[in-house]
Design a protein around this motif. Structure first.
Motif, PDB file in Angstrom:
ATOM      1  N   GLY A 261       0.809  -1.210   0.000  1.00  0.00           N
ATOM      2  CA  GLY A 261       0.000   0.000   0.000  1.00  0.00           C
ATOM      3  C   GLY A 261       0.846   1.265   0.000  1.00  0.00           C
ATOM      4  N   GLY A 262       0.215   2.380   0.318  1.00  0.00           N
ATOM      5  CA  GLY A 262       0.912   3.643   0.456  1.00  0.00           C
ATOM      6  C   GLY A 262       1.736   4.027  -0.768  1.00  0.00           C
ATOM      7  N   LEU A 263       2.922   4.553  -0.509  1.00  0.00           N
ATOM      8  CA  LEU A 263       3.791   5.054  -1.578  1.00  0.00           C
ATOM      9  C   LEU A 263       4.155   3.972  -2.570  1.00  0.00           C
ATOM     10  N   TRP A 264       4.418   2.746  -2.097  1.00  0.00           N
ATOM     11  CA  TRP A 264       4.816   1.677  -3.007  1.00  0.00           C
ATOM     12  C   TRP A 264       3.704   1.333  -3.993  1.00  0.00           C
TER      13      TRP A 264
ATOM     14  N   ALA B  81      -1.470  13.917  -8.264  1.00  0.00           N
ATOM     15  CA  ALA B  81      -2.907  14.023  -8.033  1.00  0.00           C
ATOM     16  C   ALA B  81      -3.351  13.315  -6.762  1.00  0.00           C
ATOM     17  N   ILE B  82      -2.757  12.166  -6.472  1.00  0.00           N
ATOM     18  CA  ILE B  82      -3.203  11.393  -5.316  1.00  0.00           C
ATOM     19  C   ILE B  82      -2.859  12.090  -4.000  1.00  0.00           C
ATOM     20  N   GLU B  83      -1.955  13.065  -4.056  1.00  0.00           N
ATOM     21  CA  GLU B  83      -1.576  13.811  -2.850  1.00  0.00           C
ATOM     22  C   GLU B  83      -2.395  15.076  -2.686  1.00  0.00           C
ATOM     23  N   MET B  84      -3.294  15.354  -3.618  1.00  0.00           N
ATOM     24  CA  MET B  84      -4.060  16.598  -3.597  1.00  0.00           C
ATOM     25  C   MET B  84      -5.523  16.341  -3.261  1.00  0.00           C
TER      26      MET B  84
ATOM     27  N   ILE C  86      -9.428  16.256  -4.079  1.00  0.00           N
ATOM     28  CA  ILE C  86     -10.039  15.802  -5.313  1.00  0.00           C
ATOM     29  C   ILE C  86     -10.342  16.950  -6.263  1.00  0.00           C
ATOM     30  N   SER C  87     -10.682  18.119  -5.729  1.00  0.00           N
ATOM     31  CA  SER C  87     -11.015  19.263  -6.582  1.00  0.00           C
ATOM     32  C   SER C  87      -9.831  19.720  -7.422  1.00  0.00           C
ATOM     33  N   PHE C  88      -8.630  19.539  -6.905  1.00  0.00           N
ATOM     34  CA  PHE C  88      -7.430  19.893  -7.672  1.00  0.00           C
ATOM     35  C   PHE C  88      -6.866  18.689  -8.416  1.00  0.00           C
ATOM     36  N   ALA C  89      -7.152  17.500  -7.918  1.00  0.00           N
ATOM     37  CA  ALA C  89      -6.642  16.292  -8.564  1.00  0.00           C
ATOM     38  C   ALA C  89      -7.291  16.070  -9.929  1.00  0.00           C
TER      39      ALA C  89
ATOM     40  N   ARG D 142      -7.503   1.690  -2.346  1.00  0.00           N
ATOM     41  CA  ARG D 142      -6.547   1.080  -1.403  1.00  0.00           C
ATOM     42  C   ARG D 142      -6.319   1.975  -0.196  1.00  0.00           C
ATOM     43  N   ASP D 143      -6.199   3.281  -0.422  1.00  0.00           N
ATOM     44  CA  ASP D 143      -5.925   4.208   0.677  1.00  0.00           C
ATOM     45  C   ASP D 143      -7.119   4.357   1.617  1.00  0.00           C
ATOM     46  N   ASP D 144      -8.314   4.486   1.050  1.00  0.00           N
ATOM     47  CA  ASP D 144      -9.494   4.843   1.839  1.00  0.00           C
ATOM     48  C   ASP D 144     -10.268   3.649   2.381  1.00  0.00           C
TER      49      ASP D 144
END
Length: 263
Positions: free
Chosen positions: A31-34, A76-79, A81-84, A124-126
């Motif tokens: 998960g995560g960064l990988w 995008a995944i770090e932003m 959703i409105s900016f992604a 995966r994140d949520d």
């Protein structure tokens, strides 16, 4: 001999499939960064394959657009959703001026690739490992059930002009297999029996993703999206179904939400 001829591509498919599943499951588990890096890399490769199929120039545009796509997805995944969302469409816009042919197809399908990639990362994140595993299992079982049923049972073709090998028997077998996956996960979680219906819909979306990529290959005259994976062609050939399924999950997640995985 006739039966064995129908499965003459099975061994390379199995070997390559085992390797892909191992790498994919490791990424899902970590998960995560990988996992983000794995999805971004795969999305970039799929954009490269798409450009190579659509545009006969075969120049640096494919590689440049692949890098832009993977980078946009990682950002995008770090932003929020409105900016992604606008960032995920940047590769589509950037590629339009670089394509001598197939620009519209490129723009639309690249958006699908990146939105699906974003959806898998967010799932995966949520929602955690369980629901990512569910999505993978639905797509894999749909594909496997369709492969064997289609070759053993045969019968009427699903869309012979676009995909001569796909049959209605394989298509329906995929739905049945997906329903079985949904039933198994419903029994193991608090999702309820409605998960069977969602799983069938995901299987259908997966099959639409598969047939859509077949249509692009047919239009471009390509047998495979690339030759990266023995027995499977390219990443687009292998993950076209996952793109359709993941995009569907993005839509369903916004409209109805997804159940939790609590036992």
């Amino acid at each position: 001999m006739i039966l064995s001829g129908k499965f003459n591509d099975l061994l390379p498919r199995v070997i390559s499939g085992v390797v892909m599943v191992a790498v994919g499951m490791l990424g899902v588990w970590l998960g995560g960064l990988w996992f983000h890096l794995l999805i971004a890399a795969c999305s970039g490769v799929m954009v490269w394959e798409l450009v190579s199929m659509l545009d006969d120039r075969r120049n640096r545009s494919a590689l440049v657009l692949a890098v832009i796509a993977g980078s946009a997805l990682m950002l995008a995944i770090e932003m929020p959703i409105s900016f992604a969302l606008p960032l995920l469409l940047v590769p589509s816009m950037a590629g339009l001026g670089r394509m001598e042919q197939g620009g519209v197809t490129y723009a639309v399908y690249t958006a699908v690739i990146l939105l699906a990639g974003y959806g898998m990362m967010a799932l995966r994140d949520d929602f955690g490992l369980i629901w990512m595993f569910w999505l993978v299992m639905v797509v894999v079982v749909t594909d496997i059930a369709g492969y064997f049923a289609g070759r053993i049972l045969g019968g009427p073709k699903f869309w012979p002009r676009v995909s001569p090998k796909k049959t209605w028997s394989g298509t329906v077998a995929g739905w049945i297999g997906a329903a079985g996956v949904g039933l198994a996960f419903a029994a193991a979680t608090s999702a309820g029996s409605g998960l069977m219906g969602i799983s069938i819909a995901v299987a259908m979306a997966s099959q639409i993703g598969d047939i859509s990529e077949s249509a692009i290959k047919r239009r471009s005259g390509a047998k495979d999206s690339s030759h990266l994976i023995p027995g499977h062609g390219g990443l687009l050939d292998r993950f076209d179904g996952m793109l359709g399924a993941a995009l569907f999950i993005v839509i369903v997640g916004q409209l109805a939400g997804l159940p939790t995985a609590a036992p």
